[in-house]
Write a protein that holds these residues in place. Structure first.
Motif, PDB file in Angstrom:
ATOM      1  N   ARG A 207       0.856  -1.184   0.000  1.00  0.00           N
ATOM      2  CA  ARG A 207       0.000   0.000   0.000  1.00  0.00           C
ATOM      3  C   ARG A 207       0.892   1.234   0.000  1.00  0.00           C
ATOM      4  NH1 ARG A 207      -4.423   1.966   4.565  1.00  0.00           N
ATOM      5  NH2 ARG A 207      -5.729   3.183   3.151  1.00  0.00           N
ATOM      6  N   HIS A 208       0.478   2.264  -0.780  1.00  0.00           N
ATOM      7  CA  HIS A 208       1.331   3.426  -0.969  1.00  0.00           C
ATOM      8  C   HIS A 208       0.613   4.725  -0.603  1.00  0.00           C
ATOM      9  CE1 HIS A 208       4.611   1.397  -3.282  1.00  0.00           C
ATOM     10  NE2 HIS A 208       3.649   0.495  -3.386  1.00  0.00           N
ATOM     11  N   ARG A 209       1.372   5.676  -0.086  1.00  0.00           N
ATOM     12  CA  ARG A 209       0.899   7.047   0.106  1.00  0.00           C
ATOM     13  C   ARG A 209       1.308   7.825  -1.133  1.00  0.00           C
ATOM     14  NH1 ARG A 209       3.579  10.058   4.920  1.00  0.00           N
ATOM     15  NH2 ARG A 209       5.170  10.456   3.340  1.00  0.00           N
ATOM     16  N   LEU A 210       0.383   7.951  -2.088  1.00  0.00           N
ATOM     17  CA  LEU A 210       0.733   8.600  -3.347  1.00  0.00           C
ATOM     18  C   LEU A 210       0.746  10.128  -3.196  1.00  0.00           C
ATOM     19  CD1 LEU A 210       1.518   7.660  -6.147  1.00  0.00           C
ATOM     20  CD2 LEU A 210      -0.854   7.933  -6.855  1.00  0.00           C
ATOM     21  N   ASP A 211      -0.355  10.708  -2.760  1.00  0.00           N
ATOM     22  CA  ASP A 211      -0.480  12.116  -2.352  1.00  0.00           C
ATOM     23  C   ASP A 211       0.273  13.116  -3.240  1.00  0.00           C
ATOM     24  OD1 ASP A 211      -1.881  10.965  -0.321  1.00  0.00           O
ATOM     25  OD2 ASP A 211      -0.579  11.617   1.293  1.00  0.00           O
ATOM     26  N   PRO A 212      -0.013  13.167  -4.546  1.00  0.00           N
ATOM     27  CA  PRO A 212       0.752  14.074  -5.405  1.00  0.00           C
ATOM     28  C   PRO A 212       0.386  15.542  -5.236  1.00  0.00           C
ATOM     29  CG  PRO A 212      -0.986  12.995  -6.645  1.00  0.00           C
ATOM     30  CD  PRO A 212      -0.983  12.361  -5.292  1.00  0.00           C
ATOM     31  N   TRP A 213       1.375  16.415  -5.414  1.00  0.00           N
ATOM     32  CA  TRP A 213       1.155  17.828  -5.691  1.00  0.00           C
ATOM     33  C   TRP A 213       1.015  17.973  -7.198  1.00  0.00           C
ATOM     34  CZ3 TRP A 213       0.135  21.766  -2.506  1.00  0.00           C
ATOM     35  CH2 TRP A 213       0.463  21.639  -1.157  1.00  0.00           C
ATOM     36  N   VAL A 214       0.019  18.736  -7.624  1.00  0.00           N
ATOM     37  CA  VAL A 214      -0.232  18.953  -9.055  1.00  0.00           C
ATOM     38  C   VAL A 214      -0.295  20.465  -9.281  1.00  0.00           C
ATOM     39  CG1 VAL A 214      -1.832  18.540 -10.955  1.00  0.00           C
ATOM     40  CG2 VAL A 214      -1.434  16.748  -9.255  1.00  0.00           C
ATOM     41  N   ILE A 215       0.726  21.009  -9.939  1.00  0.00           N
ATOM     42  CA  ILE A 215       0.871  22.453 -10.120  1.00  0.00           C
ATOM     43  C   ILE A 215       0.722  22.777 -11.611  1.00  0.00           C
ATOM     44  CG2 ILE A 215       2.309  24.467  -9.652  1.00  0.00           C
ATOM     45  CD1 ILE A 215       1.621  22.814  -7.152  1.00  0.00           C
ATOM     46  N   SER A 216      -0.199  23.696 -11.936  1.00  0.00           N
ATOM     47  CA  SER A 216      -0.500  23.997 -13.334  1.00  0.00           C
ATOM     48  C   SER A 216      -0.414  25.487 -13.613  1.00  0.00           C
ATOM     49  CB  SER A 216      -1.913  23.510 -13.690  1.00  0.00           C
ATOM     50  OG  SER A 216      -2.046  22.119 -13.511  1.00  0.00           O
ATOM     51  N   ALA A 217      -0.046  25.819 -14.856  1.00  0.00           N
ATOM     52  CA  ALA A 217      -0.048  27.204 -15.333  1.00  0.00           C
ATOM     53  C   ALA A 217      -0.445  27.182 -16.802  1.00  0.00           C
ATOM     54  CB  ALA A 217       1.324  27.842 -15.151  1.00  0.00           C
ATOM     55  N   GLY A 218      -1.258  28.177 -17.202  1.00  0.00           N
ATOM     56  CA  GLY A 218      -1.669  28.224 -18.596  1.00  0.00           C
ATOM     57  C   GLY A 218      -2.629  29.353 -18.859  1.00  0.00           C
ATOM     58  N   VAL A 219      -3.443  29.174 -19.883  1.00  0.00           N
ATOM     59  CA  VAL A 219      -4.392  30.211 -20.296  1.00  0.00           C
ATOM     60  C   VAL A 219      -5.812  29.699 -20.134  1.00  0.00           C
ATOM     61  CG1 VAL A 219      -2.801  31.345 -21.872  1.00  0.00           C
ATOM     62  CG2 VAL A 219      -4.243  29.481 -22.713  1.00  0.00           C
ATOM     63  N   ALA A 220      -6.723  30.642 -19.894  1.00  0.00           N
ATOM     64  CA  ALA A 220      -8.133  30.324 -19.736  1.00  0.00           C
ATOM     65  C   ALA A 220      -8.949  31.217 -20.642  1.00  0.00           C
ATOM     66  CB  ALA A 220      -8.564  30.509 -18.270  1.00  0.00           C
ATOM     67  N   PHE A 221     -10.049  30.673 -21.143  1.00  0.00           N
ATOM     68  CA  PHE A 221     -10.970  31.486 -21.931  1.00  0.00           C
ATOM     69  C   PHE A 221     -12.393  31.181 -21.489  1.00  0.00           C
ATOM     70  CE2 PHE A 221     -13.633  32.570 -25.566  1.00  0.00           C
ATOM     71  CZ  PHE A 221     -13.204  33.869 -25.792  1.00  0.00           C
ATOM     72  N   ARG A 222     -13.112  32.209 -21.110  1.00  0.00           N
ATOM     73  CA  ARG A 222     -14.491  32.056 -20.618  1.00  0.00           C
ATOM     74  C   ARG A 222     -15.470  32.534 -21.665  1.00  0.00           C
ATOM     75  NH1 ARG A 222     -14.363  35.244 -16.479  1.00  0.00           N
ATOM     76  NH2 ARG A 222     -15.840  36.814 -17.201  1.00  0.00           N
ATOM     77  N   PHE A 223     -16.532  31.762 -21.846  1.00  0.00           N
ATOM     78  CA  PHE A 223     -17.551  32.156 -22.811  1.00  0.00           C
ATOM     79  C   PHE A 223     -18.926  31.740 -22.318  1.00  0.00           C
ATOM     80  CE2 PHE A 223     -15.717  28.085 -23.882  1.00  0.00           C
ATOM     81  CZ  PHE A 223     -16.793  27.273 -24.125  1.00  0.00           C
TER      82      PHE A 223
END
Length: 223
Positions: A207-223
């Motif tokens: 059994r594993h403690r996976l617990d990732p950090w997930v860091i994102s950067a990018g562009v967004a467009f709202r419509f």
């Protein structure tokens, strides 16, 4: 004095950024992101061991950078639901007595995630947010690593697992047509099991403690 002038100039530049129309119920926001995934992978329990792992064996999953997309639906002006799509690939390597050994090769992960987000900030301006929700990690096409193969394992399987995610980030408007820069951080909490087989016989289960950090950067467009 020079520092004071620079601070005033930075403030003026920030105020000069064009505003963005306020989000409203029914809006959809689409994001294209570069995502850094940094899992833990530490062994928290050994349930079966018929191949004789050395005492002190530990594990760590390697990091990866992958493209992701996110789709967000605004339920109200401040509440939204967001889901992400992407695939990330990782090896699980030994630590301690098996330092440098490969235990799992090329495990592909689909992190199915749905978060409920609350947005702060003034209408049309920078919008920080926080969120939380369930996640379901689906593991695809994983294989035993070179070390576990040498110990007799011929097949390996990571168990799909339900977990949870916490989220925080900010959307920074670029123009008044819905374009924005997006920065996002998630911390997942996940305890999957990994099973190795020799033929059809289970020879190792951890059994594993996976617990990732997930860091994102990018562009967004709202419509």
């Amino acid at each position: 004095m020079k520092t004071h002038h620079l601070s005033l100039a930075a403030l003026a530049a920030a105020l000069a950024v064009p505003g963005q129309a306020a989000a409203k119920a029914g809006d959809v926001q689409f994001k294209v992101l570069a995502t850094y995934v940094a899992p833990d992978g530490k062994i928290s329990d050994v349930k079966t061991d018929r191949i004789g792992l050395p005492a002190g064996t530990q594990a760590k999953a390697d990091d990866n950078v992958t493209p992701t997309v996110a789709i967000e639906y605004f339920v109200t002006d401040r509440l939204s639901l967001e889901t992400i799509a992407g695939v990330t690939q990782h090896d699980v390597n030994g630590r301690g007595a098996l330092d440098g050994a490969t235990l799992v090769s090329d495990a592909k992960i689909v992190p199915a995630t749905l978060t409920l987000k609350y947005h702060f900030g003034k209408d049309g301006g920078v919008r920080p947010y926080v969120g939380a929700g369930p996640s379901y990690f689906i593991f695809i096409d994983e294989k035993p690593g070179a070390t576990t193969r040498s110990l007799g394992a011929t097949k390996q399987k990571m168990g799909d697992k339900l977990g949870a995610a916490l989220q925080a980030g900010v959307d920074i408007p670029v123009n008044d047509s819905g374009l924005a820069l997006s920065l996002d951080a998630k911390r997942y909490f996940l305890r999957p099991t990994a099973t190795w087989y020799a033929g059809t016989t289970e020879v190792l289960k951890t059994r594993h403690r996976l617990d990732p950090w997930v860091i994102s950067a990018g562009v967004a467009f709202r419509f």
